[in-house]
Write an enzyme that holds these catalytic residues in place. Structure first.
Site, PDB file in Angstrom:
ATOM      1  N   ASP A   1      -0.908   4.279   0.816  1.00 24.82           N
ATOM      2  CA  ASP A   1      -1.558   5.226   1.726  1.00 24.82           C
ATOM      3  C   ASP A   1      -0.840   5.200   3.075  1.00 24.82           C
ATOM      4  O   ASP A   1      -0.231   4.190   3.463  1.00 24.82           O
ATOM      5  CB  ASP A   1      -3.046   4.922   1.872  1.00 24.82           C
TER       6      ASP A   1
ATOM      7  N   HIS B   1       0.828  -1.203   0.000  1.00 29.69           N
ATOM      8  CA  HIS B   1       0.000   0.000   0.000  1.00 29.69           C
ATOM      9  C   HIS B   1       0.857   1.246   0.000  1.00 29.69           C
ATOM     10  O   HIS B   1       1.977   1.266   0.535  1.00 29.69           O
ATOM     11  CB  HIS B   1      -0.952   0.017   1.203  1.00 29.69           C
TER      12      HIS B   1
ATOM     13  N   HIS C   1       4.212   4.670  11.860  1.00 33.49           N
ATOM     14  CA  HIS C   1       3.113   5.418  12.481  1.00 33.49           C
ATOM     15  C   HIS C   1       3.607   6.434  13.517  1.00 33.49           C
ATOM     16  O   HIS C   1       2.782   7.080  14.169  1.00 33.49           O
ATOM     17  CB  HIS C   1       2.081   4.489  13.133  1.00 33.49           C
TER      18      HIS C   1
ATOM     19  N   GLU D   1       4.984  -5.696   3.821  1.00 27.67           N
ATOM     20  CA  GLU D   1       4.908  -4.948   5.076  1.00 27.67           C
ATOM     21  C   GLU D   1       6.198  -5.108   5.887  1.00 27.67           C
ATOM     22  O   GLU D   1       6.886  -6.132   5.787  1.00 27.67           O
ATOM     23  CB  GLU D   1       3.741  -5.458   5.923  1.00 27.67           C
TER      24      GLU D   1
ATOM     25  N   GLU E   1      -5.096   0.596   2.848  1.00 26.06           N
ATOM     26  CA  GLU E   1      -4.704  -0.371   3.879  1.00 26.06           C
ATOM     27  C   GLU E   1      -4.810   0.240   5.268  1.00 26.06           C
ATOM     28  O   GLU E   1      -5.165  -0.442   6.228  1.00 26.06           O
ATOM     29  CB  GLU E   1      -3.278  -0.857   3.621  1.00 26.06           C
ATOM     30  N   GLU E   2      -4.516   1.532   5.382  1.00 23.47           N
ATOM     31  CA  GLU E   2      -4.562   2.194   6.682  1.00 23.47           C
ATOM     32  C   GLU E   2      -5.979   2.635   7.055  1.00 23.47           C
ATOM     33  O   GLU E   2      -6.200   3.122   8.160  1.00 23.47           O
ATOM     34  CB  GLU E   2      -3.635   3.414   6.685  1.00 23.47           C
TER      35      GLU E   2
ATOM     36  N   ASP F   1       6.426   2.373   6.560  1.00 22.86           N
ATOM     37  CA  ASP F   1       5.130   1.702   6.381  1.00 22.86           C
ATOM     38  C   ASP F   1       4.335   2.373   5.276  1.00 22.86           C
ATOM     39  O   ASP F   1       3.543   3.265   5.536  1.00 22.86           O
ATOM     40  CB  ASP F   1       4.369   1.743   7.705  1.00 22.86           C
TER      41      ASP F   1
END
Length: 381
Positions: A71, A69, A354, A165, A136-137, A102
């Site tokens: 996003d 991903h 994150h 990931e 995905e998030e 990420d």
């Protein structure tokens, strides 16, 4: 000329693709893949951006896929960052920015590996599929699921897949994921009868019933773990009745419980377990308790075998480390891919994902590309 995964990571991080914004990331990847001969299709659904790309013929003898991903989660307090969250600055051996870990570095690595592989050593009867989602998030309902739904409709299929990931706790190469725990959330609401705290016989306290239920849910472990999974866990995440008064028994109370479960359970079996406990508490207290369950993913395992051995060997060849086969962590889009084909996860160290000042070690990105390219070479050998 080989694709530089570090520069591609820089370019992707500079795309402000906070869910659900595409931010230019998929446009960038589509252009790069198209130039390399991949047939690209945007599989957007309900405003969610997604990209499917295939090199080779549909229905080829063997098809290997990658999933990830572009996003990212919100920046948070931008003033707390020491580098521009979307500046992709390289300093101190790190590439800084939201999504650097990420997982824009992972996407850059597998896109670069796929392009170089089909350019330098194209398989005679094989295909390589690249899938990238922008959801995905977020809720995940219109991301990888949308791509897989579209693939089924169009007759597209992967025989095996790597989700890129971050999987390594502290050292590049130390861990790959061969499964994930499932997750089910119980949203509970207890309906009682409001009354004066000094006259409880005239009321029916929903909090007492809810606390009784929560105590029973947490009284004993769900299991002791299984061959490939740690014990399942259950956590109360909130209890609330919105009552500002100290002398009033409230009419309603709510609680939320989340469990991460192993392959000793399914979402359905845990829902049935919760319903049984609720029925017992209702009978004892006269309080009605409603349950709204939400299963965000079922537990799955890709057992040690050809795909697991292939990826583990590639990691060891490039890093000198034999990765631990793990099922730890939260959920990922592998929970959707596992219904389509065999899937494992391998990526970089994920310590800063994150967080404020998210960053990736620059010297890990090229080795990750090399691992993915080695997987492709060995798979089609």
């Amino acid at each position: 000329m080989p694709v530089d995964p570090v520069q591609l990571t820089v370019d992707l991080v500079r795309c402000p693709s906070v869910t659900p914004e595409e931010g230019g990331a998929l446009v960038l990847l589509e252009g790069l893949l198209s130039e390399a001969g991949f047939a690209c299709t945007r599989v957007d659904r309900n405003g969610t951006p997604n990209l499917f790309a295939r090199w080779g013929q549909k229905g080829a003898g063997r098809t290997f896929g990658f999933n990830g991903h572009t996003d990212v989660v919100p920046v948070g307090d931008a003033a707390a960052w020491t580098h521009d969250p979307f500046g992709a600055e390289i300093e101190g051996g790190y590439l800084w920015g939201r999504g650097a870990t990420d997982m824009k570095s992972g996407v850059a690595a597998y896109v670069a590996a796929a392009i170089d592989f089909v350019t330098e050593t194209p398989p005679e009867n094989g295909a390589v599929i690249v899938t990238v989602t922008g959801d995905e998030e977020g809720a995940g309902r219109d991301g990888t699921l949308a791509i897989l739904d579209w693939m089924q409709t169009e007759g597209e299929a992967m025989d095996a897949c790597i989700v890129g990931e971050p999987t390594c706790p502290s050292t590049m190469g130390e861990m790959m994921k061969i499964g994930r725990r499932g997750s089910v959330t119980f949203f509970l609401e207890a309906q009682g009868v409001q009354g004066h705290a000094a006259y409880p016989h005239r009321a029916r306290n929903p909090l007492h019933a809810l606390v009784k239920l929560l105590d029973r849910m947490t009284a004993a472990p769900l299991d002791q773990g299984t061959a490939h999974f740690d014990p399942s866990t259950l956590q109360i995440t909130t209890i609330d009745c919105g009552n500002p008064a100290t002398n009033v028994i409230p009419a309603k109370a709510r609680a939320t419980v989340n469990t991460r479960f192993n392959d000793a359970h399914t979402g359905a079996s845990l829902i049935d377990w919760a319903k049984g406990l609720i029925a017992g508490v209702e009978a004892e207290t006269g309080v009605t308790i409603t349950l709204r369950p939400e299963v965000s993913g079922e537990c799955f395992l890709t057992p040690p075998g050809p795909l697991v051995d292939l990826v583990a060997a590639a990691v060891e060849a490039e890093t000198g480390i034999r990765p631990e086969l793990s099922t730890s962590g939260g959920t990922s889009d592998a929970r959707f891919v596992k219904d389509h084909c065999a899937v494992v996860e391998f990526g970089l160290v994920g310590q800063t994902m994150h967080s404020v000042d998210e960053r990736v070690a620059v010297d890990q990105i090229a080795p990750l590309k090399a691992i993915y390219q080695r997987v492709l070479q060995e798979y089609f050998a």
